[in-house]
Design an enzyme around this catalytic site. Structure first.
Site, PDB file in Angstrom:
ATOM      1  N   ASP A 191      -4.395 -34.584 -10.508  1.00 30.55           N
ATOM      2  CA  ASP A 191      -4.079 -33.660  -9.245  1.00 30.55           C
ATOM      3  C   ASP A 191      -2.721 -33.170  -9.775  1.00 30.55           C
ATOM      4  O   ASP A 191      -2.118 -33.511 -10.237  1.00 30.55           O
ATOM      5  CB  ASP A 191      -3.866 -34.298  -7.934  1.00 30.55           C
ATOM      6  CG  ASP A 191      -4.341 -33.104  -6.901  1.00 30.55           C
ATOM      7  OD1 ASP A 191      -4.436 -32.118  -7.013  1.00 30.55           O
ATOM      8  OD2 ASP A 191      -4.278 -33.648  -5.690  1.00 30.55           O
ATOM      9  N   HIS A 243     -14.258 -27.444  -4.882  1.00 27.15           N
ATOM     10  CA  HIS A 243     -13.067 -27.258  -4.250  1.00 27.15           C
ATOM     11  C   HIS A 243     -12.097 -26.208  -5.038  1.00 27.15           C
ATOM     12  O   HIS A 243     -11.327 -25.613  -4.233  1.00 27.15           O
ATOM     13  CB  HIS A 243     -12.551 -28.879  -4.022  1.00 27.15           C
ATOM     14  CG  HIS A 243     -11.078 -28.801  -3.686  1.00 27.15           C
ATOM     15  ND1 HIS A 243     -10.784 -28.155  -2.339  1.00 27.15           N
ATOM     16  CD2 HIS A 243      -9.990 -29.153  -4.294  1.00 27.15           C
ATOM     17  CE1 HIS A 243      -9.440 -28.555  -2.230  1.00 27.15           C
ATOM     18  NE2 HIS A 243      -8.795 -29.106  -3.068  1.00 27.15           N
TER      19      HIS A 243
HETATM   20 FE1  N7H Z   1      -7.139 -29.728  -3.364  1.00 24.82          FE
HETATM   21  N1  N7H Z   1      -8.779 -33.911  -4.955  1.00 24.82           N
HETATM   22  O1  N7H Z   1      -8.228 -34.583  -5.847  1.00 24.82           O
HETATM   23  O2  N7H Z   1      -9.850 -33.879  -4.693  1.00 24.82           O
HETATM   24  N2  N7H Z   1      -7.084 -30.206  -5.313  1.00 24.82           N
HETATM   25  N3  N7H Z   1      -7.318 -31.367  -2.688  1.00 24.82           N
HETATM   26  N4  N7H Z   1      -6.397 -29.045  -1.302  1.00 24.82           N
HETATM   27  N5  N7H Z   1      -6.352 -27.982  -4.072  1.00 24.82           N
HETATM   28  C1  N7H Z   1      -7.319 -29.658  -6.232  1.00 24.82           C
HETATM   29  O3  N7H Z   1      -5.900 -27.969 -10.290  1.00 24.82           O
HETATM   30  C2  N7H Z   1      -7.920 -32.783  -3.425  1.00 24.82           C
HETATM   31  C3  N7H Z   1      -6.619 -29.783  -0.312  1.00 24.82           C
HETATM   32  C4  N7H Z   1      -5.996 -26.840  -3.299  1.00 24.82           C
HETATM   33  O4  N7H Z   1      -5.563 -23.109  -8.448  1.00 24.82           O
HETATM   34  C5  N7H Z   1      -7.482 -30.358  -7.560  1.00 24.82           C
HETATM   35  O5  N7H Z   1      -4.024 -29.421  -9.582  1.00 24.82           O
HETATM   36  C6  N7H Z   1      -8.005 -33.667  -2.345  1.00 24.82           C
HETATM   37  C7  N7H Z   1      -6.196 -29.056   0.843  1.00 24.82           C
HETATM   38  C8  N7H Z   1      -5.587 -25.636  -4.360  1.00 24.82           C
HETATM   39  O6  N7H Z   1      -7.387 -23.299  -9.023  1.00 24.82           O
HETATM   40  C9  N7H Z   1      -7.699 -31.563  -7.006  1.00 24.82           C
HETATM   41  C10 N7H Z   1      -7.614 -33.258  -1.179  1.00 24.82           C
HETATM   42  C11 N7H Z   1      -6.039 -27.790   0.415  1.00 24.82           C
HETATM   43  C12 N7H Z   1      -6.013 -26.062  -5.586  1.00 24.82           C
HETATM   44  C13 N7H Z   1      -7.717 -31.696  -5.558  1.00 24.82           C
HETATM   45  C14 N7H Z   1      -7.244 -31.779  -1.222  1.00 24.82           C
HETATM   46  C15 N7H Z   1      -6.101 -27.779  -1.150  1.00 24.82           C
HETATM   47  C16 N7H Z   1      -6.346 -27.660  -5.505  1.00 24.82           C
HETATM   48  C17 N7H Z   1      -7.446 -30.011  -8.977  1.00 24.82           C
HETATM   49  C18 N7H Z   1      -7.499 -34.007   0.081  1.00 24.82           C
HETATM   50  C19 N7H Z   1      -5.554 -26.510   1.107  1.00 24.82           C
HETATM   51  C20 N7H Z   1      -5.515 -25.276  -6.924  1.00 24.82           C
HETATM   52  C21 N7H Z   1      -6.143 -30.223  -9.586  1.00 24.82           C
HETATM   53  C22 N7H Z   1      -7.627 -35.351   0.221  1.00 24.82           C
HETATM   54  C23 N7H Z   1      -6.077 -26.005   2.134  1.00 24.82           C
HETATM   55  C24 N7H Z   1      -6.749 -24.519  -6.968  1.00 24.82           C
HETATM   56  C25 N7H Z   1      -5.447 -28.936  -9.807  1.00 24.82           C
HETATM   57  C26 N7H Z   1      -6.360 -23.586  -8.272  1.00 24.82           C
HETATM   58  C27 N7H Z   1      -6.590 -28.390  -6.383  1.00 24.82           C
HETATM   59  C28 N7H Z   1      -8.215 -32.645  -4.838  1.00 24.82           C
HETATM   60  C29 N7H Z   1      -6.719 -31.211  -0.188  1.00 24.82           C
HETATM   61  C30 N7H Z   1      -5.906 -26.652  -1.973  1.00 24.82           C
HETATM   62  C31 N7H Z   1      -8.183 -32.732  -7.837  1.00 24.82           C
HETATM   63  C32 N7H Z   1      -8.466 -35.178  -2.643  1.00 24.82           C
HETATM   64  C33 N7H Z   1      -6.337 -29.488   2.436  1.00 24.82           C
HETATM   65  C34 N7H Z   1      -4.863 -24.374  -3.806  1.00 24.82           C
END
Ligand code: N7H
Length: 499
Positions: free
Chosen positions: A225, A362
């Protein structure tokens, strides 16, 4: 006694090397190892020198901006200490001379030898500012109303899952304490409590930590992440594929912030905090039960493939848009390539073709990249959270069910920075993740009405048959609540909040 921000001090600071700040001048330097983690897949921070020249060009003052805002997800241990102010005069009188020298600005985090033992940041809820008699309107209705006001209709949370502290009225502020050891964090917390001399009490706290060994940098489902955050003009040099965003989308009063704010709020940022529980055994079971059927892959690999397609990245961090059916750990570990994609390909219909990345993944829901034309520059956040809670136990793995023991709860202490919560975190959650158009986000999406486990039926998860629907009938992420905060600049702490 107040630590006055007098002109001669400002001149002295201007004459120091760029990383020297009021707080760094006052603090002993003891560090030989970084307090941040540095997994290969994550973009490196700019060097102090690079950041100094970029910020000078853009007119950003990195010695005045709290360190957590622009740094992203690189913390090792981080305590979120939520507090209630019970004596506002005493609290304000200790802020300038006592607490301000401990607050870590951005510039101080960029080189190991300027980092403090524990990085300290401080942010206030609207209730906290009101308690301090700060009545200015900061120009953000979501912040002013508090996160509880957003619960069901905007975020889709089931309120009964909220931690009572977030549902109540006692959270006035939060100290964010980050270091490489919990002992350092606890020592700094004791120091802060002694300085504040009984003017605050603990409302709630959450200890975050990077996961152990080779899982460092990965969240609890196992995915790397923090790879994709925007490059902020005046701070970082963009990597291939990284979007370049004006600083005013994250910092009040900077280029790109169009809202009228009180002058003292300049260089502050709104912090959206969420305690997001992750139901890891249930997630793993779902992947096994619904594993895809690529004949060239083992059963385990077919389960991994489904997870990667729900996420948009493999656990390694490799983007499925670039490597749709097999993991590529070398690509994953290369920041020059691991964010260099936008979902379009030659001869490819971006609106109908899900063979590379599902529309509902996601990653794609929360940043559609070339899926929006022109590319979106208005709805971005800087993510700066950290995992919390222990590793999955053998008993949970065996039963495929998360323990109900509160000490075994795990998830993501989610932190997003933006200058407009309704255009940042709340927009991404409500209008993209929860939106059924192109499929509800399988990781964080909800029905948007506050009901749990409402089935989602996205297409595109199976690359062999992108029209196939795989129904997801449970929530793997459960919101335990949160709050909106304002993270003021160091000069605002000194000149406006302290007395
Ligand atoms: Fe997410 N995960 O590990 O499952 N997220 N996220 N997120 N997220 C991203 O590219 C995760 C949450 C964004 O620019 C990655 O850095 C988990 C919320 C955005 O292409 C992974 C949870 C919100 C991005 C996860 C969670 C976001 C992103 C890929 C909750 C906003 C970048 C790693 C438990 C409302 C998108 C990376 C881009 C990436 C995970 C929550 C937003 C692995 C587990 C609540 C903007």
């Amino acid at each position: 006694m107040r630590f006055a921000f007098v002109p001669f001090l400002a001149v002295a600071i201007a004459l120091q090397p760029a990383f020297c700040t009021p707080s760094s001048v006052l603090k002993p330097r003891t560090r030989t190892n970084s307090l941040l983690i540095n997994p290969a897949a994550l973009p490196a921070l700019p060097s102090a020198q690079q950041a100094a020249s970029a910020s000078a060009e853009a007119g950003l003052n990195l010695t005045n901006i709290q360190g957590d805002i622009l740094i992203g997800m690189k913390k090792n241990k981080e305590l979120f200490f939520f507090f209630t102010i019970i004596n506002s005069t005493l609290f304000r009188s200790q802020l300038g001379s006592g607490i301000l020298p401990l607050i870590t600005p951005t510039s101080q985090l960029l080189a190991v030898d300027t980092q403090p033992t524990t990085a300290v940041n401080l942010a206030f809820s609207q209730r906290g500012l009101t308690t301090l008699d700060i009545t200015d309107d900061l120009g953000d209705t979501a912040f002013a109303n508090g996160q509880i006001d957003n619960v069901a209709s905007i975020l889709g949370d089931e309120t009964s899952n909220w931690e009572s502290a977030f549902a109540g009225t006692s959270i006035h502020g939060v100290f964010l304490l980050a270091s490489d050891t919990v002992d350092n964090v606890n020592a700094t917390l004791s120091q802060i409590q002694a300085l504040l001399n009984g003017s605050i009490t603990e409302a709630y706290s959450l200890q975050g930590q990077a996961r152990p060994a080779d899982q460092q940098g990965h969240e609890h489902f196992g995915f790397m992440d923090g790879i994709s955050n925007p490059a902020v003009t005046g701070f970082s040099t963009p990597l291939p594929g990284q979007q370049v965003i004006d600083p005013g989308l994250f910092l009040l009063g900077e280029t790109g912030d169009t809202v009228t704010r009180p002058a003292w709020a300049k260089d502050g940022s709104f912090l959206a905090f969420r305690q997001l529980q992750q139901r890891v055994p249930e997630f793993n079971k779902f992947l096994v039960d619904n594993a895809l059927s690529n004949p060239n892959l083992t059963a385990d690999q077919n389960a991994e493939l489904l997870g990667a397609r729900m996420m948009g990245r493999w656990k390694s961090g490799a983007p499925v848009d670039l490597t749709p059916t097999v993991d590529d750990p070398v690509l994953a570990a290369d920041p020059q390539r691991n964010n260099n994609f936008n979902y379009s390909h030659p001869g490819f219909d971006l609106d109908t073709d899900q063979t590379h990345c599902p529309f509902s993944a996601h990653l794609r829901k929360t940043n559609p990249r070339a899926g929006l034309n022109p590319e979106n520059t208005a709805n971005h956040i800087i993510r700066a959270g950290i995992p919390y809670g222990p590793e999955v136990t053998d008993a949970e793995n065996a039963s495929n069910v998360s323990s109900t023991d509160p000490s075994l709860e795990r998830g993501l202490a989610f932190v997003a920075y933006q200058s407009d919560i309704n255009a940042g975190f709340a927009f991404l959650q409500q209008l993209w993740a929860n939106n059924a158009a192109y499929g509800v986000d399988p990781i964080i999406g909800t029905d948007g009405l506050g009901q749990a486990d409402v089935p989602r039926s996205p297409s595109g998860l199976d690359p062999a048959d992108p029209t196939r629907i795989i129904t997801i009938d449970q929530d793997f992420v459960v919101s335990r609540g949160g709050e909106y905060f304002f993270s003021p600049s160091l000069s605002a702490i000194q000149n406006t909040l302290a007395i």
